[in-house]
Design a protein around this motif. Sequence first.
Motif, PDB file in Angstrom:
ATOM      1  N   PHE A  93      -4.230  -2.180  -2.617  1.00 19.99           N
ATOM      2  CA  PHE A  93      -4.780  -0.856  -2.917  1.00 19.99           C
ATOM      3  C   PHE A  93      -3.657   0.175  -3.070  1.00 19.99           C
ATOM      4  N   SER A  94      -2.625   0.040  -2.242  1.00 19.32           N
ATOM      5  CA  SER A  94      -1.560   1.052  -2.214  1.00 19.32           C
ATOM      6  C   SER A  94      -0.692   1.034  -3.468  1.00 19.32           C
ATOM      7  N   VAL A  95      -0.645  -0.105  -4.141  1.00 20.52           N
ATOM      8  CA  VAL A  95       0.262  -0.218  -5.292  1.00 20.52           C
ATOM      9  C   VAL A  95      -0.008   0.897  -6.294  1.00 20.52           C
ATOM     10  N   ARG A  96      -1.288   1.108  -6.596  1.00 22.22           N
ATOM     11  CA  ARG A  96      -1.618   2.170  -7.556  1.00 22.22           C
ATOM     12  C   ARG A  96      -1.864   3.500  -6.871  1.00 22.22           C
ATOM     13  N   TYR A  97      -2.456   3.429  -5.687  1.00 19.91           N
ATOM     14  CA  TYR A  97      -2.805   4.675  -5.005  1.00 19.91           C
ATOM     15  C   TYR A  97      -1.556   5.511  -4.695  1.00 19.91           C
ATOM     16  N   MET A  98      -0.477   4.846  -4.340  1.00 19.49           N
ATOM     17  CA  MET A  98       0.731   5.569  -3.933  1.00 19.49           C
ATOM     18  C   MET A  98       1.693   5.790  -5.106  1.00 19.49           C
ATOM     19  N   GLN A  99       1.277   5.367  -6.297  1.00 21.35           N
ATOM     20  CA  GLN A  99       2.157   5.505  -7.465  1.00 21.35           C
ATOM     21  C   GLN A  99       2.596   6.963  -7.629  1.00 21.35           C
ATOM     22  N   ASP A 100       3.823   7.140  -8.062  1.00 29.83           N
ATOM     23  CA  ASP A 100       4.415   8.472  -8.271  1.00 29.83           C
ATOM     24  C   ASP A 100       4.677   9.226  -6.969  1.00 29.83           C
ATOM     25  N   ASP A 101       4.423   8.578  -5.842  1.00 29.34           N
ATOM     26  CA  ASP A 101       4.760   9.229  -4.574  1.00 29.34           C
ATOM     27  C   ASP A 101       6.280   9.158  -4.403  1.00 29.34           C
ATOM     28  N   PRO A 102       6.922  10.275  -4.064  1.00 32.00           N
ATOM     29  CA  PRO A 102       8.389  10.239  -3.937  1.00 32.00           C
ATOM     30  C   PRO A 102       8.883   9.294  -2.837  1.00 32.00           C
ATOM     31  N   ALA A 103       8.028   9.028  -1.857  1.00 32.56           N
ATOM     32  CA  ALA A 103       8.467   8.142  -0.758  1.00 32.56           C
ATOM     33  C   ALA A 103       7.783   6.774  -0.873  1.00 32.56           C
ATOM     34  N   TYR A 104       7.658   6.294  -2.106  1.00 33.75           N
ATOM     35  CA  TYR A 104       6.983   5.021  -2.378  1.00 33.75           C
ATOM     36  C   TYR A 104       7.648   3.872  -1.602  1.00 33.75           C
ATOM     37  N   THR A 105       8.967   3.803  -1.679  1.00 35.32           N
ATOM     38  CA  THR A 105       9.691   2.712  -1.011  1.00 35.32           C
ATOM     39  C   THR A 105       9.498   2.784   0.495  1.00 35.32           C
ATOM     40  N   ARG A 106       9.703   3.985   1.040  1.00 35.91           N
ATOM     41  CA  ARG A 106       9.568   4.137   2.509  1.00 35.91           C
ATOM     42  C   ARG A 106       8.176   3.705   2.952  1.00 35.91           C
ATOM     43  N   PHE A 107       7.175   4.059   2.162  1.00 35.66           N
ATOM     44  CA  PHE A 107       5.807   3.703   2.528  1.00 35.66           C
ATOM     45  C   PHE A 107       5.655   2.181   2.647  1.00 35.66           C
ATOM     46  N   PHE A 108       6.162   1.469   1.635  1.00 34.81           N
ATOM     47  CA  PHE A 108       5.987   0.008   1.670  1.00 34.81           C
ATOM     48  C   PHE A 108       6.839  -0.633   2.766  1.00 34.81           C
ATOM     49  N   VAL A 109       8.010  -0.080   3.015  1.00 41.20           N
ATOM     50  CA  VAL A 109       8.837  -0.613   4.107  1.00 41.20           C
ATOM     51  C   VAL A 109       8.077  -0.484   5.423  1.00 41.20           C
ATOM     52  N   LEU A 110       7.546   0.702   5.668  1.00 47.19           N
ATOM     53  CA  LEU A 110       6.846   0.926   6.941  1.00 47.19           C
ATOM     54  C   LEU A 110       5.571   0.091   7.030  1.00 47.19           C
ATOM     55  N   LEU A 111       4.891  -0.040   5.897  1.00 48.23           N
ATOM     56  CA  LEU A 111       3.666  -0.849   5.879  1.00 48.23           C
ATOM     57  C   LEU A 111       3.985  -2.305   6.236  1.00 48.23           C
ATOM     58  N   ASP A 112       5.054  -2.817   5.655  1.00 48.45           N
ATOM     59  CA  ASP A 112       5.457  -4.197   5.962  1.00 48.45           C
ATOM     60  C   ASP A 112       5.834  -4.349   7.428  1.00 48.45           C
ATOM     61  N   VAL A 113       6.588  -3.362   7.917  1.00 40.91           N
ATOM     62  CA  VAL A 113       7.041  -3.453   9.311  1.00 40.91           C
ATOM     63  C   VAL A 113       5.843  -3.431  10.262  1.00 40.91           C
ATOM     64  N   ILE A 114       4.908  -2.535   9.993  1.00 40.68           N
ATOM     65  CA  ILE A 114       3.782  -2.415  10.949  1.00 40.68           C
ATOM     66  C   ILE A 114       2.912  -3.677  10.945  1.00 40.68           C
ATOM     67  N   ILE A 115       2.762  -4.296   9.771  1.00 40.18           N
ATOM     68  CA  ILE A 115       1.981  -5.555   9.741  1.00 40.18           C
ATOM     69  C   ILE A 115       2.735  -6.631  10.534  1.00 40.18           C
ATOM     70  N   GLY A 116       4.054  -6.684  10.342  1.00 34.12           N
ATOM     71  CA  GLY A 116       4.869  -7.651  11.092  1.00 34.12           C
ATOM     72  C   GLY A 116       4.749  -7.426  12.594  1.00 34.12           C
ATOM     73  N   VAL A 117       4.783  -6.160  12.997  1.00 35.56           N
ATOM     74  CA  VAL A 117       4.706  -5.829  14.423  1.00 35.56           C
ATOM     75  C   VAL A 117       3.334  -6.208  14.992  1.00 35.56           C
ATOM     76  N   ILE A 118       2.279  -5.936  14.231  1.00 36.30           N
ATOM     77  CA  ILE A 118       0.930  -6.290  14.732  1.00 36.30           C
ATOM     78  C   ILE A 118       0.815  -7.812  14.876  1.00 36.30           C
ATOM     79  N   LEU A 119       1.374  -8.525  13.901  1.00 35.63           N
ATOM     80  CA  LEU A 119       1.318  -9.997  13.990  1.00 35.63           C
ATOM     81  C   LEU A 119       2.095 -10.495  15.202  1.00 35.63           C
ATOM     82  N   LEU A 120       3.240  -9.847  15.467  1.00 36.94           N
ATOM     83  CA  LEU A 120       4.020 -10.222  16.654  1.00 36.94           C
ATOM     84  C   LEU A 120       3.185  -9.988  17.915  1.00 36.94           C
ATOM     85  N   MET A 121       2.473  -8.869  17.920  1.00 35.58           N
ATOM     86  CA  MET A 121       1.674  -8.525  19.099  1.00 35.58           C
ATOM     87  C   MET A 121       0.541  -9.531  19.316  1.00 35.58           C
TER      88      MET A 121
END
Lengths: 559, 274
Positions: A93-121
Motif C-alpha cells: 500500500f505504501s509504495v504508491r501512497y507515500m510516492q513523492d514524499d520527501p522522506a520516502y527512503t526513511r519511511f521504508f527503512v523504518l518500516l522494514d526495521v519495525i517489522i524485523g523488530v516485531i518478528l524478533l519479539m
Amino acid sequence: MALLTYALVLLMLCSALAVQLSAPRLGEGIARISVAASAITFALAVVLFSWRLGTGDTPLLSIGLGLFSLYVDALSTLMAVLVSAVGLVVHVFSVRYMQDDPAYTRFFVLLDVIIGVILLMVLAGDLLTLLLGWHLLGVCLYFLLNHDTRRPAANRFAFWTLFTHRVGDLPLLAAIALIYHAYGTLSLPAVFEAVAAEPDKATLLGLPLAETLGLLVLLAAFAKSAQFPLHTWLPYTMDGPTPVSALMHAGIVNAGGFLINRFAPVFAETQSVLLLAFAVGLITTIMGALMMLMQSDIKKALGYSTMGQMGYMVMECGVGAFSLAIYHLIAHGVFKATLFLGSGAIIANARKDPNIPEGEIYKFMVERKVPHPPLSWVVFAGITITVPLLIVLAAHQLVDEGFLHHQGALILLLFGWITGAQTLFFVYKIGGERPFSVLLYVALSFAAVILTYVLVGHAFDALLYPDPALREALYRAASVNATTFALVLVLLMVLISAGWLVVFRSEAAQQPLTRRFRELHLRLYALLSREFYVADFYSRLAEQMLAASRRLNAWLRWV
Amino acid sequence: MGGLLGSMLALPCFVLAGLCLPLFPLSVGVNRLLQRQPTRAGDRLAQPGTKALVLVTLPLVGVTLLAAGRWLAADDGGWLVRGFALWGGLTSLLYAFRLLSARDGQIWIGQLYTSALALVWVGVAHDVPPLLPALGLALSLLPLWFLLDGLTRRFGIARTGLYPGLALRMPRFAALFIVAVLVAVAVPFSPGFFAIADLAFGGVGANALLTLLPLSLAWLLWTWAGINLLAGIVFGEPRVDLDYADLDGRAVLGHAGGMMCLALFGLVLVERML
C-alpha cells in the motif's frame, strides 16, 4: 529450520540496510527491495508455521550467545504469519501512497526495521531478547509517527506514544529480573518448566512470585495495548502516515495480547491477578466504545474502536480464554488494517458524493427522521432479548457441550448476547418497510459470526494450547467463587433485560431517555467530549513536572 | 580488615568514590567541570577532549575507591554500603528529574552522567561487580558528547530550541544525533541498556524494591529528557537565517563505527552478566 527462522528475523533488517545504501542510485525504486523482502518474509513465515504444524516440534534455537535465541512454537509462528502478512499489505500500500514524499527512503527503512523488530519479539526464545524487541518496538514507532518532522503535533503525540510504551517496558524489566533471580535462567521453556515445578515460590517481600509476575506482565501489556488509563497515545497518533496507523492498529497494539499469551504458563499458576485483566479490559472496552461514538473524524473513531477491541482482547484473557484473544487480535488486525487503508479513499470520495443509499438508514442518519416503530415494542423487545441469547447458547452447545462449566465462556456469552441485542434494537429504531426481513438478515449474520467465532476459537485452543490441563488451569485461574459468580451473572442478566425493556418502552412512547434525563445526558456528553479529562490530566501533570524541574535546577544553579 | 575501624576507614574511601560516581551534593564538582567554559586561551580543563577523558576515567577511579572501601569494611560494612546505595538511588532520581528541564548540551550530559553513574551504588550494595556497569553507562555518553561538541563548533552553543529541524538541514548529523541520544538514554543495544539490566538482575535478589524503583524511574525520566533534546534539535521547522554544514562521509563512518563498537561492548556486558 534454524537458518530459516533466523532468516525470517534478519531479512527485514537487511532490507532496511539495503534500502538505505541503494537510495541514491535507485530513488523511489528502493520500494521494490522493501516489498520483495516483505513478500519473502511472509513466505518464510508461512513455511515455518506449516512446518511447526506438521511436526509439532517446539525447538529453541540459539547462536551460542546468551541473547538472540528463538523459540519456534505455535504462538510465535502464528504471530509471525500475522505480522509478516500485515507488513506485506502495508508495504504494498505504501509504495504508491507515500510516492513523492520527501522522506520516502526513511519511511521504508523504518518500516522494514519495525517489522524485523516485531518478528524478533514474537519469536524470542529468551526473556532478554523479548525485552529488546518489546523496547525497540516503541522506539521505532516513535520515529515512524514522527515522519513529518516539521509538525509539532506529530512530535507531541509520538512522544506520548514512546513515553507510554516505556512505562510498559519497566514492569517487564522488573518481571524478567525477578524471574532471573528466582530461577537463574532467561530461556522461555526453562522458565515455564520452573514455574510449573515450583508454583508456590515467593518473592523477597513475601508475595507469591507467580502472582507478582502475572501482575507485572499485565501492566506491561496494558501500556502496549492502550488499556485505560494508558490509552491516550492510541487515538491521538493520527498525524503519522496512514500506513503507519494501519500497522499500529492491526499489528503493534496487539503486542499486549501476545505478551499475556506468551506468559500463559505463568498465569496458569496465579490465583486472582486475571481478575485485574478482566476489570481493566472491561473498562477499556466500554470507554473505547463510548468515545468512538463521540468522534466525527473517521481515523480517530477507528482509533477509539481499536481501544475498545483491545479492551475486549484483554478481557478475554481475563476470563481465561487466552487462545480466543489471539483469534480476536488476528481478526481485528485484518479488518482494522482494511478500514485504515480504505479510510483515505472513503474520505476523498465522500467529499464528492456521500454515497449513502436511499432507504431506512438514509432517513434515519441523514434526514434524522424517526419512523414509527414497525411492531409492538413488547414483541420486538422479546425478540431482541431472546433471539441472540438462543443463538449464542446454541452455537456454544454445538461446538462444546461442556462450556457451561467455564465461567469465562459464560461471560463471553453474555457479551455476545448484549452485542446481538444491540444490533436488533437498531433494527427496531430505524424502522422501515420490511422489518422482519431485516430482522432475519441480522439474526442470520449474527449466527454466522458467533458460530465462526466459537468454531475458530476452539480450533485456536487446540492449536495454541493442546494440553487440556493448561487450558483448564487458565480457566480456573480466571474463576471466582461459583455461587458469587452465578448470583452476579443472573443479576446482570436481569438488569440488562430490564434496561432493554425500559429503552424499548421509552422509544415506543417517543420519549427517549436522553430527553427525560436531559441534564444528566448533557453532563455525560460534556465528560465524554473531553474524553474523561484523562489526556488533559496527563498534559497538566507533565507541565507541572517540567516547571518543578526548572525551579529545582534554578535553585541548585544547574550543577 | 573489617570491624568498626575498617568501616570508619572505608567511609572516606566511599566519600571520595562519591565524587567520581557522583552523589549529591558531591556531584556539584563533576557537573561544574563538565560545564566549564574557557577562562583563558589554552584552558585545558575546558577542552572537550579533556572532559571526555574525565567522563571515562572518573568511573574507573570511583570503582577503584569503591573496591578499596569494600575491602576495608569487609563483611561489617553492609550498613554503610546500604546507606550509600540509598544515597545513590536518590541522587540518580534527583538528577533524572532535573534533566527534564536541561536545555544546554553540557548541563544535559553532566546531569545524565550523574544520574546514571549514581545508579552503580545501587548495584554495589547488592554485590553487583561495578566495573562493567560503570563503564557501560559512562561510555554510552561519549557519542552524544562529541556530537554536542560538533554543534557547539557549528553554532557557538549546543542548546535545544535554538536551531530546530536539523533533520531537514543536516540529515546525516541528525541521524547520528538520534542514535547517540538513544544510546545515552540506554536504549538497546547500547552498553547503558545492558548495564541497567545487569544492575537490575544482580540487585533484585537482595532488595527488589530498592533496586528496581530508582533504576526504573530514572530510566523513564531519561527517555523523556532524551525526547525533549531531540524535539528541540532534530525535529521542528528549521531556521532560514543559519548556515548549515552536514557531516562528511568520513565523519559519519567514524561516529557510526564508534557506536558499533559500543554495541559490541554491550554484548560483552550481556555475556558476562548471563
